[in-house]
Design an enzyme around this catalytic site. Structure first.
Site, PDB file in Angstrom:
ATOM      1  N   ASN A   1      -9.289   0.436   5.697  1.00  0.00           N
ATOM      2  CA  ASN A   1      -8.114   0.877   5.298  1.00  0.00           C
ATOM      3  C   ASN A   1      -7.280   1.535   6.382  1.00  0.00           C
ATOM      4  O   ASN A   1      -6.507   2.522   6.346  1.00  0.00           O
ATOM      5  CB  ASN A   1      -8.618   2.085   4.509  1.00  0.00           C
ATOM      6  CG  ASN A   1      -8.815   1.731   3.152  1.00  0.00           C
ATOM      7  OD1 ASN A   1      -8.102   0.916   2.491  1.00  0.00           O
ATOM      8  ND2 ASN A   1      -9.966   1.970   2.678  1.00  0.00           N
TER       9      ASN A   1
ATOM     10  N   ASP B   1      -3.556  -2.383  -4.589  1.00  0.00           N
ATOM     11  CA  ASP B   1      -3.868  -0.959  -4.990  1.00  0.00           C
ATOM     12  C   ASP B   1      -2.864  -0.774  -6.339  1.00  0.00           C
ATOM     13  O   ASP B   1      -3.082   0.227  -7.228  1.00  0.00           O
ATOM     14  CB  ASP B   1      -3.660   0.076  -3.993  1.00  0.00           C
ATOM     15  CG  ASP B   1      -5.288   0.151  -3.055  1.00  0.00           C
ATOM     16  OD1 ASP B   1      -6.053  -0.179  -3.668  1.00  0.00           O
ATOM     17  OD2 ASP B   1      -5.222   1.079  -2.245  1.00  0.00           O
TER      18      ASP B   1
ATOM     19  N   TRP C   1       1.814  -1.544   1.702  1.00  0.00           N
ATOM     20  CA  TRP C   1       0.824  -1.079   0.937  1.00  0.00           C
ATOM     21  C   TRP C   1       1.257  -1.051  -0.649  1.00  0.00           C
ATOM     22  O   TRP C   1       2.644  -0.508  -0.772  1.00  0.00           O
ATOM     23  CB  TRP C   1       0.165   0.123   1.503  1.00  0.00           C
ATOM     24  CG  TRP C   1      -0.649   0.544   0.326  1.00  0.00           C
ATOM     25  CD1 TRP C   1      -1.826   0.316   0.134  1.00  0.00           C
ATOM     26  CD2 TRP C   1      -0.489   1.953  -0.184  1.00  0.00           C
ATOM     27  NE1 TRP C   1      -2.332   1.179  -0.895  1.00  0.00           N
ATOM     28  CE2 TRP C   1      -1.658   2.092  -1.113  1.00  0.00           C
ATOM     29  CE3 TRP C   1       0.477   2.892  -0.415  1.00  0.00           C
ATOM     30  CZ2 TRP C   1      -1.733   3.038  -2.112  1.00  0.00           C
ATOM     31  CZ3 TRP C   1       0.109   4.028  -1.369  1.00  0.00           C
ATOM     32  CH2 TRP C   1      -0.988   4.033  -2.206  1.00  0.00           C
TER      33      TRP C   1
ATOM     34  N   ASP D   1     -15.420   4.706  -3.649  1.00  0.00           N
ATOM     35  CA  ASP D   1     -15.669   5.548  -2.370  1.00  0.00           C
ATOM     36  C   ASP D   1     -16.335   6.927  -2.909  1.00  0.00           C
ATOM     37  O   ASP D   1     -16.187   7.149  -4.149  1.00  0.00           O
ATOM     38  CB  ASP D   1     -14.243   5.943  -1.915  1.00  0.00           C
ATOM     39  CG  ASP D   1     -14.274   6.426  -0.525  1.00  0.00           C
ATOM     40  OD1 ASP D   1     -15.281   6.535  -0.050  1.00  0.00           O
ATOM     41  OD2 ASP D   1     -12.986   6.361  -0.043  1.00  0.00           O
TER      42      ASP D   1
ATOM     43  N   ASP E   1     -14.099  -2.677   1.929  1.00  0.00           N
ATOM     44  CA  ASP E   1     -12.811  -2.241   2.035  1.00  0.00           C
ATOM     45  C   ASP E   1     -12.597  -2.145   3.669  1.00  0.00           C
ATOM     46  O   ASP E   1     -13.407  -2.099   4.400  1.00  0.00           O
ATOM     47  CB  ASP E   1     -12.860  -0.762   1.486  1.00  0.00           C
ATOM     48  CG  ASP E   1     -11.367  -0.286   1.019  1.00  0.00           C
ATOM     49  OD1 ASP E   1     -10.329  -1.101   1.435  1.00  0.00           O
ATOM     50  OD2 ASP E   1     -11.172   0.589   0.378  1.00  0.00           O
TER      51      ASP E   1
END
Ligand code: DGJ
Length: 736
Positions: A478, A546, A197, A365, A476
């Protein structure tokens, strides 16, 4: 339709365009022998290099043939059980309970259109022909259809396999690869993209080892640990020279790309669904379709390979309605507000979006029922009444009334235990009986192999999109999978769950995007945790990572560029210090690294926007003015090492050339460096914007242009970067 497939009387199959060929044949035993993948070879009755039949001590000989040892014969779809004990393309347990198979040639068919793979993403056809070769194992009563698509304008072979049980009893597929490429003995390197990530897509090159090297995912996603892509190349190949063979998988779930160097130094590359924790039961008459695997060949090094991928992704993978369309510049609420979002804030951000001259506001979000942090509410796709008393659609309408586009975030595949949805349907998650389900980011994975789950999600998302106020969706995802099982499958089919999940994801996405083709979808999975050609078949762009801090992003965008063109990459200018690594980098460098993605914007709160307003406005304008060039342009990696990165983007008509130079750490007394431009017109002149300098294309390519000198002790400001760490310069050349 040009003839791209030639089949000789002796069943030599030659798939060629004007640059590449893929050649195989049927051996006297009826097996498919691979002969060649690489530069174009005219169809002939007499190829100079074919599998050898010589006696070697201590090797097996296939059935009752003479000196025919399959462990040293390049094959199209090798199986286990006779004389080849290497990693096979197919490993099945047949009705007799054994795994020995022999697939012999049965027939072939040539199609002028490329059939879609049932329920799976696949490259589009057009300017192509498809060869389907049928193989049969008469003893096991299994049929394999291998399909190969060759394109006139793309140096790509698209491959897949369909396995059918033509017997009466059950067949168990333990391992069903989409493709196998058997390469002759040689000195090869391999290159792949790995990470985690916020550190995705790191390029790694190494000599092909003796033994077997595998890139695999058992996470339920293709993943950020390994991208489902690999390049095999001559060990002396460079960015611009040498033979390179690329493989990429058009699939977003568990995959395996294996590279095996056998005892005689030949190299086998197999690509397919990861056989680990996988089994598929085929009842009588049933078929299993393997996802598509793509193979490219470039004689011009890694950069040559990337050019082939980029063109192919643009023309044959990405949704056609967004082809060549400038992506809207945007402000995204995530790093601006996180979960602390409401109608007033959205409208305040919309005003900043407008005054900066950006095109779109994206509410990330935090907009739905009870979503104040990441511990709750996924699954409850209804506007939060406190934050958006009139509903998100009403806010979207207000944003649009300001002359902006509106984008919205969803994470459809997930549910928090603290949600209305989970309380009502605790069995709707991927789980196994009698085990506690592990959580990731406080969430569980919905079981999208189930139609009822998919219908629920469709019924939540569709009305919001049908409001007509949503121009863009960030889709998305996650967490990866654990405790993998489905309440809707019998005990003996539990190992089918992960693939059935992917088929369900594709079915849901297909239903939504085909009903709302005008909505621009962005694929995201904690950044690049599912950045693959499967998702890109449905969604025009992908949130690259990200990691919005540009120095951390350089290796990510550089690595990703091996496979992905800028038109599928999204970026934004994030806050300083970076929320991810604490680094403070100028707006200029943040903006100029992001420049090389087609979907560009920022994620800053009103205060941060105001603090750097003029500079941000300048870059917002640059992003807008260059949007067409970046989405349609040609990208080249010019230079990449730990401290310096140089990228080039040339507009599709060649009239503009953008050269980005990024210098990471400053030091005293550095060498003078230059960059040689790639693939511009040697006979034309190019004017350097914001200067009175004009250079010949020949000189820019062959001599190179002096790069700015990064040192605080220079007297002249003329050739400076930012006099310190994390510097950048964007050269813009205009053809005159
Ligand atoms: C992960 C994504 O990668 C981020 O950009 C953001 O959308 C968050 N999820 C929101 O939860």
């Amino acid at each position: 339709m040009p003839v791209l497939i030639n089949v000789s009387n002796t069943l030599d199959f030659n798939l060629s365009n004007s640059r590449i060929s893929y050649v195989f044949r049927v051996s006297p035993e009826g097996l498919l022998e691979h002969l060649h993948f690489g530069g174009r070879v005219e169809p002939t009755a007499n190829y100079p290099s074919t599998p050898r039949r010589l006696h070697r001590s201590c090797t097996l000989e296939f059935q009752d043939s003479e000196h025919y040892n399959l462990s040293d014969v390049p094959q199209e779809y090798p199986v286990f059980g006779t004389t080849d004990n290497r990693y096979p393309a197919l490993h099945a347990i047949n009705k007799d309970g054994n795994s020995t198979h022999v697939f012999k040639y049965d027939s072939y068919e040539i199609l002028d259109s490329k059939p879609r793979l049932a329920g799976l993403p696949s490259a589009r056809g057009g300017d192509s022909q498809t060869l389907v070769v049928r193989l049969l194992d008469e003893v096991a009563q299994i049929q394999v259809d291998l399909s190969y698509t060759v394109y006139a304008e793309h140096d790509v072979i698209a491959r897949s396999a369909r396995i059918t049980n033509i017997g009466e009893s059950l067949v168990r597929l333990a391992h069903a690869m989409s493709s196998c490429l058997d390469m002759p003995a040689g000195d090869y390197d391999l290159m792949h993209l790995h990470g985690t990530w916020a550190r995705e897509q790191n390029q790694k090159r190494m000599p092909v080892p003796q033994g077997r090297f595998a890139l695999e995912s058992a996470n339920g996603t293709s993943g950020n640990v390994h991208n489902p892509f690999l390049a095999l190349m001559d060990s002396n190949a460079t960015e611009r020279s040498g033979r390179v063979y690329g493989t990429a998988f058009v699939y977003s779930g568990n995959f395996a790309i294996s590279v095996e160097m056998g005892e005689f130094d030949s190299v086998r590359v197999t690509t397919g669904i990861n056989p680990f924790n996988f089994e598929w039961k085929l009842a009588s008459g049933e078929s299993f379709t393997c996802p598509e695997s793509l193979q490219v060949f470039s004689p011009n090094g890694l950069n040559g390979m990337s050019q082939i991928w980029h063109k192919f992704v643009k023309e044959k993978i990405s949704p056609p309605q967004f082809k060549g369309k400038a992506r809207p510049t945007y402000l995204n609420s995530w790093e601006a507000a996180y979960f602390d979002i409401n109608e007033d804030k959205v409208l305040e951000l919309a005003d900043r979006t407008k005054s900066l001259g950006l095109d779109m506001l994206v509410v990330d979000d935090g907009w739905f029922e009870g979503r104040d942090d990441d511990t709750s509410s996924l699954g409850d796709w209804f506007s939060d009444q406190q934050k958006f008393p009139n509903g998100i659609e009403a806010v979207a309408a207000k944003v649009k009334a300001k002359g902006l586009k509106f984008g919205l975030w969803f994470e459809p595949e997930m549910v928090n235990p603290d949600s209305q949805l989970f309380r009502e349907h605790p069995d709707w998650i991927i789980h196994v009986p009698k085990r506690v389900s592990s959580k990731g980011r406080n969430q569980l994975t919905l079981d999208l192999s189930r139609e009822d789950v998919r219908n629920y999600l469709f019924d939540c998302i569709d009305p919001i999109l049908s409001s007509g106020h949503i121009d863009y969706v960030k889709w998305d995802m996650n967490r990866v999978m654990s405790e993998i099982g489905s309440a809707s499958l019998s005990a003996n089919r539990q190992l089918e769950t992960a693939h059935r999940y992917m088929l369900g994801v594709y079915a849901l996405i297909e239903k939504i995007v085909s009903k709302h083709p005008q909505v621009l979808f962005e694929n995201c999975a904690s950044g690049g945790n599912r950045f693959d050609l499967g998702m890109l078949h449905y969604m025009a762009q992908s949130w690259t990572s990200d990691m919005s801090e540009p120095i951390g992003r350089l290796p990510i965008q550089n690595g990703a560029s091996h496979l992905f063109p800028p038109c599928v990459m999204a970026s934004y200018i994030g806050p300083v210090p970076s929320h991810l690594n604490g680094r403070k980098v100028s707006v200029k460098t943040r903006a100029e690294v992001g420049f090389f993605c087609a979907a560009r914007g920022l994620s800053l709160n009103a205060e941060d926007v105001d603090a750097d307003f003029e500079e941000l406005k300048h870059y917002a304008k640059l992003y807008k003015d260059t949007a067409d060039d970046v989405v349609n342009g040609t990208f080249h990696r010019v230079q990449y090492d730990d401290n310096e990165v140089c990228w080039q983007l040339t507009s599709s008509d060649g009239s503009k050339v953008y050269l980005g130079y990024f210098h990471i750490l400053s030091a005293a007394n550095l060498p003078f460096r230059r960059a040689r431009l790639v693939d511009i017109d040697a006979s034309r002149q190019y004017r350097l914007q914001d200067s009175d300098l004009t250079f010949g294309g020949d000189a820019l390519m062959h001599m190179g242009i002096d790069l700015p000198y990064v040192c605080a002790m220079q007297w002249s400001d003329a050739e400076y970067l930012d006099k310190g760490d994390f510097a950048s310069k964007l050269f813009v050349f205009e053809r005159v």
